[in-house]
Design a protein around this motif. Structure first.
Motif, PDB file in Angstrom:
ATOM      1  N   LYS A 422       0.833  -1.217   0.000  1.00 52.26           N
ATOM      2  CA  LYS A 422       0.000   0.000   0.000  1.00 52.26           C
ATOM      3  C   LYS A 422       0.863   1.260   0.000  1.00 52.26           C
ATOM      4  O   LYS A 422       0.336   2.381   0.087  1.00 52.26           O
ATOM      5  N   ARG A 423       2.164   1.060  -0.072  1.00 53.97           N
ATOM      6  CA  ARG A 423       3.146   2.154  -0.070  1.00 53.97           C
ATOM      7  C   ARG A 423       3.034   3.041   1.178  1.00 53.97           C
ATOM      8  O   ARG A 423       3.237   4.248   1.135  1.00 53.97           O
ATOM      9  N   LEU A 424       2.709   2.415   2.285  1.00 57.36           N
ATOM     10  CA  LEU A 424       2.583   3.162   3.542  1.00 57.36           C
ATOM     11  C   LEU A 424       3.868   3.137   4.354  1.00 57.36           C
ATOM     12  O   LEU A 424       4.056   3.946   5.259  1.00 57.36           O
ATOM     13  N   ILE A 425       4.720   2.185   4.077  1.00 55.62           N
ATOM     14  CA  ILE A 425       6.039   2.168   4.704  1.00 55.62           C
ATOM     15  C   ILE A 425       7.072   1.957   3.601  1.00 55.62           C
ATOM     16  O   ILE A 425       6.760   1.442   2.525  1.00 55.62           O
ATOM     17  N   LYS A 426       8.296   2.324   3.895  1.00 55.29           N
ATOM     18  CA  LYS A 426       9.351   2.246   2.885  1.00 55.29           C
ATOM     19  C   LYS A 426       9.770   0.805   2.632  1.00 55.29           C
ATOM     20  O   LYS A 426       9.688  -0.058   3.507  1.00 55.29           O
ATOM     21  N   GLU A 427      10.226   0.584   1.411  1.00 53.76           N
ATOM     22  CA  GLU A 427      10.656  -0.757   1.037  1.00 53.76           C
ATOM     23  C   GLU A 427      11.922  -1.183   1.758  1.00 53.76           C
ATOM     24  O   GLU A 427      12.229  -2.372   1.827  1.00 53.76           O
ATOM     25  N   ASP A 428      12.668  -0.224   2.270  1.00 50.12           N
ATOM     26  CA  ASP A 428      13.910  -0.575   2.955  1.00 50.12           C
ATOM     27  C   ASP A 428      13.705  -0.758   4.465  1.00 50.12           C
ATOM     28  O   ASP A 428      14.651  -0.733   5.244  1.00 50.12           O
ATOM     29  N   THR A 429      12.452  -0.942   4.873  1.00 49.29           N
ATOM     30  CA  THR A 429      12.162  -1.214   6.287  1.00 49.29           C
ATOM     31  C   THR A 429      12.917  -2.473   6.721  1.00 49.29           C
ATOM     32  O   THR A 429      12.902  -3.486   6.020  1.00 49.29           O
ATOM     33  N   SER A 430      13.548  -2.419   7.871  1.00 44.51           N
ATOM     34  CA  SER A 430      14.338  -3.555   8.354  1.00 44.51           C
ATOM     35  C   SER A 430      13.431  -4.636   8.942  1.00 44.51           C
ATOM     36  O   SER A 430      12.711  -4.397   9.914  1.00 44.51           O
ATOM     37  N   ILE A 431      13.482  -5.804   8.351  1.00 45.74           N
ATOM     38  CA  ILE A 431      12.685  -6.915   8.873  1.00 45.74           C
ATOM     39  C   ILE A 431      13.203  -7.338  10.248  1.00 45.74           C
ATOM     40  O   ILE A 431      12.424  -7.738  11.122  1.00 45.74           O
ATOM     41  N   PHE A 432      14.506  -7.244  10.452  1.00 47.85           N
ATOM     42  CA  PHE A 432      15.068  -7.610  11.748  1.00 47.85           C
ATOM     43  C   PHE A 432      14.540  -6.706  12.855  1.00 47.85           C
ATOM     44  O   PHE A 432      14.170  -7.169  13.926  1.00 47.85           O
ATOM     45  N   ARG A 433      14.505  -5.393  12.566  1.00 47.63           N
ATOM     46  CA  ARG A 433      14.013  -4.446  13.561  1.00 47.63           C
ATOM     47  C   ARG A 433      12.529  -4.700  13.846  1.00 47.63           C
ATOM     48  O   ARG A 433      12.082  -4.642  14.992  1.00 47.63           O
ATOM     49  N   ALA A 434      11.768  -4.997  12.805  1.00 45.84           N
ATOM     50  CA  ALA A 434      10.331  -5.229  12.978  1.00 45.84           C
ATOM     51  C   ALA A 434      10.059  -6.468  13.828  1.00 45.84           C
ATOM     52  O   ALA A 434       9.152  -6.479  14.656  1.00 45.84           O
ATOM     53  N   ILE A 435      10.860  -7.502  13.640  1.00 48.53           N
ATOM     54  CA  ILE A 435      10.657  -8.739  14.401  1.00 48.53           C
ATOM     55  C   ILE A 435      11.074  -8.577  15.854  1.00 48.53           C
ATOM     56  O   ILE A 435      10.451  -9.129  16.764  1.00 48.53           O
ATOM     57  N   ARG A 436      12.107  -7.755  16.095  1.00 49.64           N
ATOM     58  CA  ARG A 436      12.610  -7.601  17.462  1.00 49.64           C
ATOM     59  C   ARG A 436      11.815  -6.598  18.301  1.00 49.64           C
ATOM     60  O   ARG A 436      11.948  -6.571  19.514  1.00 49.64           O
ATOM     61  N   MET A 437      11.005  -5.778  17.653  1.00 48.14           N
ATOM     62  CA  MET A 437      10.211  -4.791  18.401  1.00 48.14           C
ATOM     63  C   MET A 437       9.360  -5.473  19.471  1.00 48.14           C
ATOM     64  O   MET A 437       8.885  -6.590  19.281  1.00 48.14           O
ATOM     65  N   SER A 438       9.144  -4.792  20.578  1.00 44.79           N
ATOM     66  CA  SER A 438       8.215  -5.307  21.578  1.00 44.79           C
ATOM     67  C   SER A 438       6.821  -5.319  20.968  1.00 44.79           C
ATOM     68  O   SER A 438       6.539  -4.608  19.990  1.00 44.79           O
ATOM     69  N   GLU A 439       5.943  -6.110  21.522  1.00 46.91           N
ATOM     70  CA  GLU A 439       4.583  -6.214  20.977  1.00 46.91           C
ATOM     71  C   GLU A 439       3.864  -4.873  21.021  1.00 46.91           C
ATOM     72  O   GLU A 439       3.200  -4.469  20.051  1.00 46.91           O
ATOM     73  N   ASN A 440       4.013  -4.154  22.119  1.00 44.63           N
ATOM     74  CA  ASN A 440       3.345  -2.847  22.238  1.00 44.63           C
ATOM     75  C   ASN A 440       3.851  -1.860  21.192  1.00 44.63           C
ATOM     76  O   ASN A 440       3.066  -1.119  20.573  1.00 44.63           O
ATOM     77  N   LYS A 441       5.167  -1.849  20.991  1.00 45.18           N
ATOM     78  CA  LYS A 441       5.744  -0.915  20.019  1.00 45.18           C
ATOM     79  C   LYS A 441       5.334  -1.289  18.600  1.00 45.18           C
ATOM     80  O   LYS A 441       5.043  -0.408  17.772  1.00 45.18           O
ATOM     81  N   PHE A 442       5.305  -2.606  18.299  1.00 46.09           N
ATOM     82  CA  PHE A 442       4.911  -3.036  16.961  1.00 46.09           C
ATOM     83  C   PHE A 442       3.458  -2.637  16.689  1.00 46.09           C
ATOM     84  O   PHE A 442       3.124  -2.173  15.588  1.00 46.09           O
ATOM     85  N   MET A 443       2.600  -2.842  17.686  1.00 47.90           N
ATOM     86  CA  MET A 443       1.191  -2.461  17.533  1.00 47.90           C
ATOM     87  C   MET A 443       1.061  -0.960  17.279  1.00 47.90           C
ATOM     88  O   MET A 443       0.318  -0.517  16.392  1.00 47.90           O
ATOM     89  N   GLU A 444       1.804  -0.192  18.052  1.00 50.00           N
ATOM     90  CA  GLU A 444       1.713   1.271  17.947  1.00 50.00           C
ATOM     91  C   GLU A 444       2.201   1.782  16.590  1.00 50.00           C
ATOM     92  O   GLU A 444       1.544   2.588  15.931  1.00 50.00           O
ATOM     93  N   LYS A 445       3.359   1.279  16.141  1.00 53.82           N
ATOM     94  CA  LYS A 445       3.993   1.824  14.943  1.00 53.82           C
ATOM     95  C   LYS A 445       3.484   1.239  13.623  1.00 53.82           C
ATOM     96  O   LYS A 445       3.499   1.908  12.590  1.00 53.82           O
ATOM     97  N   LEU A 446       3.009  -0.031  13.661  1.00 53.18           N
ATOM     98  CA  LEU A 446       2.693  -0.674  12.388  1.00 53.18           C
ATOM     99  C   LEU A 446       1.281  -1.265  12.288  1.00 53.18           C
ATOM    100  O   LEU A 446       0.896  -1.733  11.223  1.00 53.18           O
ATOM    101  N   VAL A 447       0.547  -1.249  13.373  1.00 51.64           N
ATOM    102  CA  VAL A 447      -0.824  -1.778  13.304  1.00 51.64           C
ATOM    103  C   VAL A 447      -1.840  -0.690  13.615  1.00 51.64           C
ATOM    104  O   VAL A 447      -2.619  -0.283  12.741  1.00 51.64           O
ATOM    105  N   SER A 448      -1.829  -0.199  14.842  1.00 45.64           N
ATOM    106  CA  SER A 448      -2.809   0.826  15.240  1.00 45.64           C
ATOM    107  C   SER A 448      -2.714   2.072  14.365  1.00 45.64           C
ATOM    108  O   SER A 448      -3.728   2.689  14.013  1.00 45.64           O
ATOM    109  N   LYS A 449      -1.510   2.423  13.999  1.00 43.07           N
ATOM    110  CA  LYS A 449      -1.280   3.639  13.203  1.00 43.07           C
ATOM    111  C   LYS A 449      -1.984   3.591  11.845  1.00 43.07           C
ATOM    112  O   LYS A 449      -2.423   4.622  11.312  1.00 43.07           O
ATOM    113  N   TYR A 450      -2.139   2.381  11.268  1.00 45.13           N
ATOM    114  CA  TYR A 450      -2.671   2.258   9.910  1.00 45.13           C
ATOM    115  C   TYR A 450      -4.009   1.513   9.835  1.00 45.13           C
ATOM    116  O   TYR A 450      -4.532   1.315   8.744  1.00 45.13           O
ATOM    117  N   GLN A 451      -4.572   1.094  10.988  1.00 48.77           N
ATOM    118  CA  GLN A 451      -5.757   0.241  10.917  1.00 48.77           C
ATOM    119  C   GLN A 451      -6.993   0.942  10.355  1.00 48.77           C
ATOM    120  O   GLN A 451      -7.855   0.294   9.755  1.00 48.77           O
TER     121      GLN A 451
END
Length: 476
Positions: A422-451
Motif C-alpha cells: 500500500k506504499r505506507l512504509i518504505k521498502e527498505d524497512t528492516s525486517i530484523f528491527r520489525a521482528i525484534r520490536m516489543s509487541e506494544n511498540k509493533f502495535m503502535e507503529k505498524l498496526v494501530s497507526k494504519y488500521q
C-alpha cells in the motif's frame, strides 16, 4: 478391503485365527476337548452395540468355556487372549460383565480401547460396579477424562478403576490442588491412586511445607513431578534436601533451587558437588556456578563422566570460564545427547550453513542450539524460501529462531507485506528491527497507526492473512 474399518479387519482376522486354532487342536486333542474348542469359535463378534447376553452363546456347562466365549464375543479378544484371560476369572453370570462393558462404552471408550483394557485386566469385568467402578468413572470424568484421554490414562495402570480414587482426589483438593493439577498428576502417575494418601503423601507434603513452601507452591511442584510422591521421605527426599543445604549454604537457596527444578528431590544429588568442583577447577567463579545452579539446577545433575566431557568440549570451543555464556553453554549441552546435538547440526547444514557458522552462533548465544530439530527445519525453511534471506544471516541473528514462527514472525511479515504493497512504509524497512520490536511498540507503529486506513492490517497481525512472500528485497 481398503474400505474396511480397522477394528472390523482385526475382528475378521481373529475369526480366521479362531478357525485355524480349532482345526489345529482337533488333530491332536481328545474328542472331549475337541468339542469344547469348537464351541468357543462360534457366535457373534464384538460389536459397537451393547454387549451380547450370555444366552446367545453356545450352551455349555463348562465355566471356562462360557468365560472364553464371553471374552471373545462380547469383549473382542482373540481366542488365544480369551483362553489366557479365562485362567484369571470365571463368568457364570453375564449381568455384571455386560454392565461393565456398557459403562466403559458410555464413557467414550472404543472397541479397541475396551479390548486392550480387558486383555490387560480381565478381572475388571467382575469389579464392584455400583460401589467402585461407576463412582470412579464419574470422578475421572469430572477431572476431564473420557474417550481417548481416559484410554491413555488407563493404559498406564488399569487398577486405578478399582482403587479408592475418591479419597485420593479429596486429599489433594483439601491440600490446595486444583482439578487441572490433579488431572495432570493422574495422567502422569495413575499409580498414585493405589497408595494410601494420608499415610504416604501427607508426611511428604508436611515436610515440603516445613521448608517454607506454600500449599499453592507444593501443588504446582508436585503436579509437575508427581513421581516424587513415590520416593522415600527418609531415604531419599530428606537426604537430598540436606545435601542441597550443605552445597547452597542456607534454606533460602534450597527453596530457590527446588522451585527452579522440583524434580531434583527425586534425583541423586551426590553428583552435584563433584560437578561444581570441576567447574571451579576450570576457572569458573563459585558465585557464577551458584547463580546458575539457582536458575537451572538440572544441568549439574549430569553424571560426572559425561559432565567432564561437556566441560572439555565447551573449553575447546573457546568460551571464557569467567563468562555467564560458559555456564549457559554447559547447561545447553547437558540437556541433550551427543546424537541429538549432531542431528541439529546436520539440520542447519542442510540449509547451507557451515559448521563454523553454527558454532559461532552457539558461542554468541548458546540457546541457538536449544531449538528443536523440527523447528530448525520449519523456521530455516521459512526465512530462506519465503523471506529470501541468505542462510548466513540467520545464525548472526539467532533470535529469529527463538521467536514463535506462527505467533510472531509470520504475522509480522504479513503486516510488512501489506503495508509495503500500500506504499505506507518504505521498502527498505528492516525486517530484523520489525521482528525484534516489543509487541506494544509493533502495535503502535505498524498496526494501530494504519488500521483505519488499511483495516486488513489487524487481520494480518492476527495471522488471518497468508504471507505470500516479499516481492522486493527488504533491508536485512
Amino acid at each position: 478391503m481398503l474400505g474396511w474399518d480397522k477394528n472390523q479387519k482385526e475382528d475378521e482376522e481373529n475369526a480366521s485365527s479362531s478357525s485355524i486354532a480349532s482345526h489345529t487342536i482337533s488333530k491332536s486333542q481328545p474328542r472331549q476337548l475337541k468339542h469344547k474348542v469348537s464351541s468357543l469359535t462360534h457366535g457373534h463378534f464384538f460389536s459397537t452395540s451393547s454387549a451380547k447376553p450370555i444366552a446367545e452363546l453356545p450352551n455349555s456347562k463348562d465355566p471356562q468355556s462360557l468365560t472364553v466365549s464371553f471374552l471373545q464375543n462380547s469383549c473382542g479378544l482373540s481366542l488365544e487372549s480369551a483362553i489366557s484371560a479365562s485362567q484369571k476369572l470365571n463368568i457364570d453370570n453375564p449381568k455384571n460383565p455386560n454392565s461393565v462393558l456398557d459403562l466403559l462404552s458410555t464413557h467414550g471408550l472404543t472397541q479397541t480401547h475396551i479390548r486392550n483394557l480387558i486383555s490387560s485386566r480381565p478381572l475388571l469385568l467382575l469389579a464392584d460396579l455400583e460401589n467402585t467402578l461407576k463412582p470412579n468413572m464419574e470422578l475421572f470424568e469430572s477431572l476431564g477424562f473420557s474417550g481417548t484421554s481416559l484410554a491413555k490414562m488407563l493404559s498406564r495402570d488399569q487398577r486405578v478403576l478399582e482403587s479408592d480414587a475418591y479419597t485420593v482426589v479429596e486429599f489433594f483438593r483439601a491440600r490446595g490442588f486444583r482439578d487441572e493439577q490433579i488431572s495432570t498428576l493422574t495422567m502422569k502417575r495413575p499409580l498414585l491412586y493405589l497408595l494410601n494418601a494420608h499415610k504416604i503423601f501427607k508426611p511428604k507434603l508436611d515436610f515440603f511445607k516445613s521448608l517454607g513452601l506454600s500449599d499453592l507452591e507444593i501443588a504446582k511442584l508436585l503436579s509437575t513431578a508427581p513421581y516424587i510422591l513415590e520416593r522415600s521421605l527418609e531415604n531419599q527426599i530428606i537426604p537430598c534436601v540436606q545435601e542441597l543445604r550443605r552445597i547452597l549454604g542456607n534454606d533460602e537457596n534450597v527453596l530457590k533451587a527446588i522451585k527452579a527444578c522440583c524434580s531434583m528431590v527425586g534425583f541423586n544429588v551426590e553428583v552435584v558437588q563433584p560437578n561444581i568442583s570441576m567447574l571451579i577447577s576450570h576457572g569458573v567463579p563459585e558465585s557464577l556456578v551458584l547463580k546458575m545452579f539457582l536458575i537451572q539446577p538440572k544441568f549439574l545433575l549430569v553424571r560426572t563422566y559425561r559432565f567432564s566431557e561437556i566441560v572439555s568440549d565447551v573449553m575447546k570451543l573457546g568460551f571464557d570460564p569467567n563468562s555467564l555464556l560458559f555456564v549457559w553453554a554447559i547447561r545447553v549441552m547437558a540437556v541433550m545427547s551427543k546424537t541429538l546435538w549432531e542431528q541439529k547440526v546436520e539440520a542447519y547444514k542442510k540449509f547451507g550453513l557451515s559448521k563454523d557458522e553454527i558454532y559461532s552462533a552457539f558461542k554468541r548465544q548458546p540457546l541457538f542450539m536449544t531449538v528443536s530439530e523440527k523447528k530448525i527445519q520449519k523456521s530455516m525453511g521459512f526465512f530462506v524460501n519465503k523471506v529470501k534471506m541468505k542462510p548466513s544471516l540467520i545464525p548472526k541473528n539467532h533470535y529469529l529462531l527463538l521467536y514463535s514462527l506462527e505467533k510472531r514472525i509470520i504475522p509480522r511479515c504479513s503486516v510488512l507485506q501489506l503495508l509495503i504493497s500500500k506504499r505506507l512504509i518504505k521498502e527498505d524497512t528492516s525486517i530484523f528491527r520489525a521482528i525484534r520490536m516489543s509487541e506494544n511498540k509493533f502495535m503502535e507503529k505498524l498496526v494501530s497507526k494504519y488500521q483505519n486506513e488499511v483495516p486488513d492490517v489487524v487481520r494480518a497481525h492476527q495471522g488471518k492473512i497468508e504471507f505470500q512472500g516479499f516481492h522486493i528485497d527488504l533491508k536485512m
